[in-house]
Motif scaffolding. Structure first.
Motif, PDB file in Angstrom:
ATOM      1  N   SER A   1      -8.011  -2.802 -13.885  1.00  0.00           N
ATOM      2  CA  SER A   1      -6.675  -2.961 -13.309  1.00  0.00           C
ATOM      3  C   SER A   1      -6.719  -2.869 -11.781  1.00  0.00           C
ATOM      4  O   SER A   1      -7.437  -2.024 -11.220  1.00  0.00           O
ATOM      5  CB  SER A   1      -5.738  -1.883 -13.852  1.00  0.00           C
ATOM      6  OG  SER A   1      -4.502  -1.900 -13.167  1.00  0.00           O
ATOM      7  N   PRO A   2      -5.956  -3.736 -11.104  1.00  0.00           N
ATOM      8  CA  PRO A   2      -5.893  -3.661  -9.636  1.00  0.00           C
ATOM      9  C   PRO A   2      -4.966  -2.562  -9.129  1.00  0.00           C
ATOM     10  O   PRO A   2      -4.731  -2.445  -7.929  1.00  0.00           O
ATOM     11  CB  PRO A   2      -5.363  -5.042  -9.252  1.00  0.00           C
ATOM     12  CG  PRO A   2      -4.509  -5.446 -10.403  1.00  0.00           C
ATOM     13  CD  PRO A   2      -5.175  -4.871 -11.631  1.00  0.00           C
ATOM     14  N   LEU A   3      -4.412  -1.786 -10.046  1.00  0.00           N
ATOM     15  CA  LEU A   3      -3.492  -0.712  -9.673  1.00  0.00           C
ATOM     16  C   LEU A   3      -4.208   0.629  -9.782  1.00  0.00           C
ATOM     17  O   LEU A   3      -4.862   0.924 -10.788  1.00  0.00           O
ATOM     18  CB  LEU A   3      -2.264  -0.715 -10.579  1.00  0.00           C
ATOM     19  CG  LEU A   3      -1.513  -2.058 -10.675  1.00  0.00           C
ATOM     20  CD1 LEU A   3      -0.367  -1.934 -11.657  1.00  0.00           C
ATOM     21  CD2 LEU A   3      -1.016  -2.492  -9.317  1.00  0.00           C
ATOM     22  N   VAL A   4      -4.074   1.431  -8.741  1.00  0.00           N
ATOM     23  CA  VAL A   4      -4.730   2.735  -8.704  1.00  0.00           C
ATOM     24  C   VAL A   4      -3.679   3.793  -8.359  1.00  0.00           C
ATOM     25  O   VAL A   4      -2.912   3.623  -7.408  1.00  0.00           O
ATOM     26  CB  VAL A   4      -5.861   2.769  -7.657  1.00  0.00           C
ATOM     27  CG1 VAL A   4      -6.516   4.138  -7.627  1.00  0.00           C
ATOM     28  CG2 VAL A   4      -6.896   1.684  -7.963  1.00  0.00           C
ATOM     29  N   VAL A   5      -3.651   4.865  -9.121  1.00  0.00           N
ATOM     30  CA  VAL A   5      -2.734   5.980  -8.850  1.00  0.00           C
ATOM     31  C   VAL A   5      -3.538   7.266  -8.756  1.00  0.00           C
ATOM     32  O   VAL A   5      -4.259   7.625  -9.690  1.00  0.00           O
ATOM     33  CB  VAL A   5      -1.654   6.114  -9.940  1.00  0.00           C
ATOM     34  CG1 VAL A   5      -0.784   7.341  -9.675  1.00  0.00           C
ATOM     35  CG2 VAL A   5      -0.787   4.871  -9.982  1.00  0.00           C
ATOM     36  N   ILE A   6      -3.445   7.922  -7.625  1.00  0.00           N
ATOM     37  CA  ILE A   6      -4.116   9.203  -7.404  1.00  0.00           C
ATOM     38  C   ILE A   6      -3.111  10.183  -6.811  1.00  0.00           C
ATOM     39  O   ILE A   6      -2.548   9.938  -5.734  1.00  0.00           O
ATOM     40  CB  ILE A   6      -5.315   9.050  -6.445  1.00  0.00           C
ATOM     41  CG1 ILE A   6      -6.349   8.078  -7.030  1.00  0.00           C
ATOM     42  CG2 ILE A   6      -5.956  10.403  -6.173  1.00  0.00           C
ATOM     43  CD1 ILE A   6      -7.521   7.803  -6.116  1.00  0.00           C
ATOM     44  N   GLU A   7      -2.843  11.247  -7.532  1.00  0.00           N
ATOM     45  CA  GLU A   7      -1.911  12.287  -7.072  1.00  0.00           C
ATOM     46  C   GLU A   7      -0.568  11.693  -6.633  1.00  0.00           C
ATOM     47  O   GLU A   7      -0.080  11.950  -5.547  1.00  0.00           O
ATOM     48  CB  GLU A   7      -2.533  13.102  -5.931  1.00  0.00           C
ATOM     49  CG  GLU A   7      -3.777  13.873  -6.345  1.00  0.00           C
ATOM     50  CD  GLU A   7      -4.356  14.672  -5.201  1.00  0.00           C
ATOM     51  OE1 GLU A   7      -3.832  14.546  -4.063  1.00  0.00           O
ATOM     52  OE2 GLU A   7      -5.325  15.419  -5.424  1.00  0.00           O
ATOM     53  N   HIS A   8       0.004  10.878  -7.499  1.00  0.00           N
ATOM     54  CA  HIS A   8       1.319  10.263  -7.270  1.00  0.00           C
ATOM     55  C   HIS A   8       1.331   9.268  -6.107  1.00  0.00           C
ATOM     56  O   HIS A   8       2.398   8.935  -5.598  1.00  0.00           O
ATOM     57  CB  HIS A   8       2.393  11.336  -7.024  1.00  0.00           C
ATOM     58  CG  HIS A   8       2.515  12.320  -8.144  1.00  0.00           C
ATOM     59  ND1 HIS A   8       3.065  12.009  -9.362  1.00  0.00           N
ATOM     60  CD2 HIS A   8       2.128  13.615  -8.230  1.00  0.00           C
ATOM     61  CE1 HIS A   8       3.037  13.062 -10.158  1.00  0.00           C
ATOM     62  NE2 HIS A   8       2.464  14.056  -9.498  1.00  0.00           N
ATOM     63  N   LYS A   9       0.157   8.792  -5.693  1.00  0.00           N
ATOM     64  CA  LYS A   9       0.067   7.769  -4.653  1.00  0.00           C
ATOM     65  C   LYS A   9      -0.396   6.466  -5.293  1.00  0.00           C
ATOM     66  O   LYS A   9      -1.465   6.425  -5.916  1.00  0.00           O
ATOM     67  CB  LYS A   9      -0.914   8.175  -3.539  1.00  0.00           C
ATOM     68  CG  LYS A   9      -0.742   9.593  -3.026  1.00  0.00           C
ATOM     69  CD  LYS A   9       0.624   9.841  -2.426  1.00  0.00           C
ATOM     70  CE  LYS A   9       0.742  11.288  -1.942  1.00  0.00           C
ATOM     71  NZ  LYS A   9       2.100  11.610  -1.476  1.00  0.00           N
ATOM     72  N   LEU A  10       0.407   5.422  -5.163  1.00  0.00           N
ATOM     73  CA  LEU A  10       0.120   4.139  -5.787  1.00  0.00           C
ATOM     74  C   LEU A  10      -0.590   3.216  -4.809  1.00  0.00           C
ATOM     75  O   LEU A  10      -0.140   3.022  -3.685  1.00  0.00           O
ATOM     76  CB  LEU A  10       1.424   3.483  -6.261  1.00  0.00           C
ATOM     77  CG  LEU A  10       1.326   2.040  -6.774  1.00  0.00           C
ATOM     78  CD1 LEU A  10       0.441   1.977  -8.024  1.00  0.00           C
ATOM     79  CD2 LEU A  10       2.719   1.488  -7.068  1.00  0.00           C
ATOM     80  N   GLY A  11      -1.722   2.645  -5.247  1.00  0.00           N
ATOM     81  CA  GLY A  11      -2.453   1.661  -4.463  1.00  0.00           C
ATOM     82  C   GLY A  11      -2.544   0.353  -5.227  1.00  0.00           C
ATOM     83  O   GLY A  11      -2.811   0.354  -6.435  1.00  0.00           O
ATOM     84  N   VAL A  12      -2.321  -0.773  -4.541  1.00  0.00           N
ATOM     85  CA  VAL A  12      -2.385  -2.104  -5.148  1.00  0.00           C
ATOM     86  C   VAL A  12      -3.451  -2.906  -4.422  1.00  0.00           C
ATOM     87  O   VAL A  12      -3.400  -3.036  -3.198  1.00  0.00           O
ATOM     88  CB  VAL A  12      -1.022  -2.830  -5.063  1.00  0.00           C
ATOM     89  CG1 VAL A  12      -1.086  -4.159  -5.808  1.00  0.00           C
ATOM     90  CG2 VAL A  12       0.091  -1.956  -5.621  1.00  0.00           C
ATOM     91  N   GLU A  13      -4.416  -3.438  -5.165  1.00  0.00           N
ATOM     92  CA  GLU A  13      -5.483  -4.213  -4.541  1.00  0.00           C
ATOM     93  C   GLU A  13      -4.935  -5.503  -3.947  1.00  0.00           C
ATOM     94  O   GLU A  13      -4.086  -6.171  -4.540  1.00  0.00           O
ATOM     95  CB  GLU A  13      -6.578  -4.512  -5.567  1.00  0.00           C
ATOM     96  CG  GLU A  13      -7.320  -3.253  -6.005  1.00  0.00           C
ATOM     97  CD  GLU A  13      -8.489  -3.549  -6.932  1.00  0.00           C
ATOM     98  OE1 GLU A  13      -8.682  -4.740  -7.293  1.00  0.00           O
ATOM     99  OE2 GLU A  13      -9.217  -2.609  -7.294  1.00  0.00           O
TER     100      GLU A  13
END
Length: 388
Positions: A28-40
């Motif tokens: 998935s191009p979506l990354v969530v770490i500690e309630h922080k959303l990252g989109v590739e």
């Protein structure tokens, strides 16, 4: 992908783009770490184009997209706005969803807050937030009117949001001694209270993330005017609590414009400030003037400080002119009055000459070339004022 993005959206308080230009892994191009959303990065054009085309096709009632569930419409709007928050057509669709009851105000405020973490200067996002907050304020006003109908209607000047969470370092006098803005409304909507106070934090974060953020500071001004009716207690509290921020952002013209708004508002309510809080507006102006002196000496070469100094000096001169006008209106012409009037004019002249000597003698200057240029412009302005 949109469904997954929206799932992550509900649990995220910040998002940004991950600089991955092509899918190198089958994940998935979506990354969530500690309630922080990252989109590739590679998936953003695909995601945006799909959501935008489908939404606009529904809007035009065209083809197979003319029938969409309200929930799906809201989801497509989120996908578009997270990428491009300046698409006002999509914001208008969300307004319709709120009016139709398909979307709550709190959900829409949450989306706007998330967008501002990536696009802190987005004007359309702030405009939409004002529309949402105005709905809450109007609802609170109607509820307050209904609850007080048996006694008396709420005055239009009454505050819609309580200021019990706001404090100032001034001891108020007895409220019967002087009429002033209402400090507490007859009925406080606690949810609205929390929402509006949280909005101040959002404005400050946006100003931190983007320098000279005119939209964030304008939004903060709107909050004071619309939610608090420019209450004296709020103005004084903001004047006190924002000092540290401005000493750390000496090049932020928009931030200083906000501080100038506070000073002007306090001057316009000088009688209420004096009666309720024992504060002389002239003392506030003199303190601000001294503060700019310290900042100019500490941080040379910043144009915003010199413009702010010019504003404060101009306000001090205007206060002197006000004294002169009051003498002219209330007192008859005799030798004693002429003496008082000339004393006021002399006070203005002495103030300008003192300032001219201070800058001309380079007491405010350093060896910085830019600082000398700014000081020379300021000297020209003072000489122009002396010739008036």
């Amino acid at each position: 992908m949109i469904v997954k993005l929206l799932f992550f959206y509900f649990y995220s308080d910040e998002y940004d783009v991950i600089p991955v230009t092509e899918p190198v892994h089958n994940k998935s191009p979506l990354v969530v770490i500690e309630h922080k959303l990252g989109v590739e990065l590679w998936c953003i054009p695909i995601l945006y184009q799909y959501a935008y085309d489908k939404l606009l096709s529904w809007r035009a009632r065209d083809g197979t997209e003319k029938f969409l569930e309200p929930g799906e419409v809201c989801n497509l709007c989120r996908a578009v706005l997270l990428v491009n928050p300046e698409c006002y057509t999509v914001w208008n669709i969300r307004k319709e969803c709120v009016e139709n009851g398909d979307l709550t105000v709190d959900e829409d405020l949450k989306l706007g807050e998330l967008i501002l973490t990536k696009h802190p200067k987005s004007p359309e996002t702030f405009i939409h937030r004002r529309w949402l907050l105005q709905r809450l304020l109007n609802k609170s006003l109607l509820s307050s009117n209904d609850s007080n109908h048996s006694n008396s209607s709420v005055e239009s000047s009454e505050l819609l949001v309580g200021v019990d969470g706001i404090s100032v370092n001034f001891l108020p006098t007895n409220q019967n001694t002087c009429s002033n803005n209402h400090i507490l409304p007859k009925q406080i909507d606690r949810n609205l209270h929390r929402t509006v106070h949280h909005e101040f934090d959002i404005c400050l974060r946006a100003a931190e993330h983007y320098a000279c953020n005119y939209n964030a500071w304008s939004h903060r001004i709107w909050l004071i005017q619309a939610a608090f009716n420019s209450a004296v207690q709020v103005l004084l509290s903001e004047f006190r609590t924002t000092v540290t921020w401005f000493t750390q952002h000496v090049s932020d013209h928009c931030g200083f414009h906000y501080r100038q708004f506070l000073l002007k508002s306090l001057i316009n309510q000088s009688q209420a400030v004096s009666c309720k809080f024992h504060v002389d507006v002239n003392d506030l102006l003199n303190q601000e003037f001294d503060k700019t002196t310290d900042l100019i000496g500490t941080y040379p070469g910043h144009e915003a400080l010199w413009y702010h100094r010019k504003f404060v000096l101009h306000q001090i001169i205007d206060e002197i002119k006000t004294k002169k006008d009051q003498l002219r209106e209330t007192l008859s012409k005799d030798n004693g009055i002429d003496l008082k009037r000339s004393r006021v004019e002399s006070e203005r002249q002495q103030l300008l000459e003192k300032e001219l000597n201070l800058v001309s003698n380079k007491e405010l200057l350093s060896c910085d070339k830019r600082e000398c240029e700014l000081a020379n412009r300021y000297i020209v302005w003072i000489k122009r004022m002396l010739s008036l």
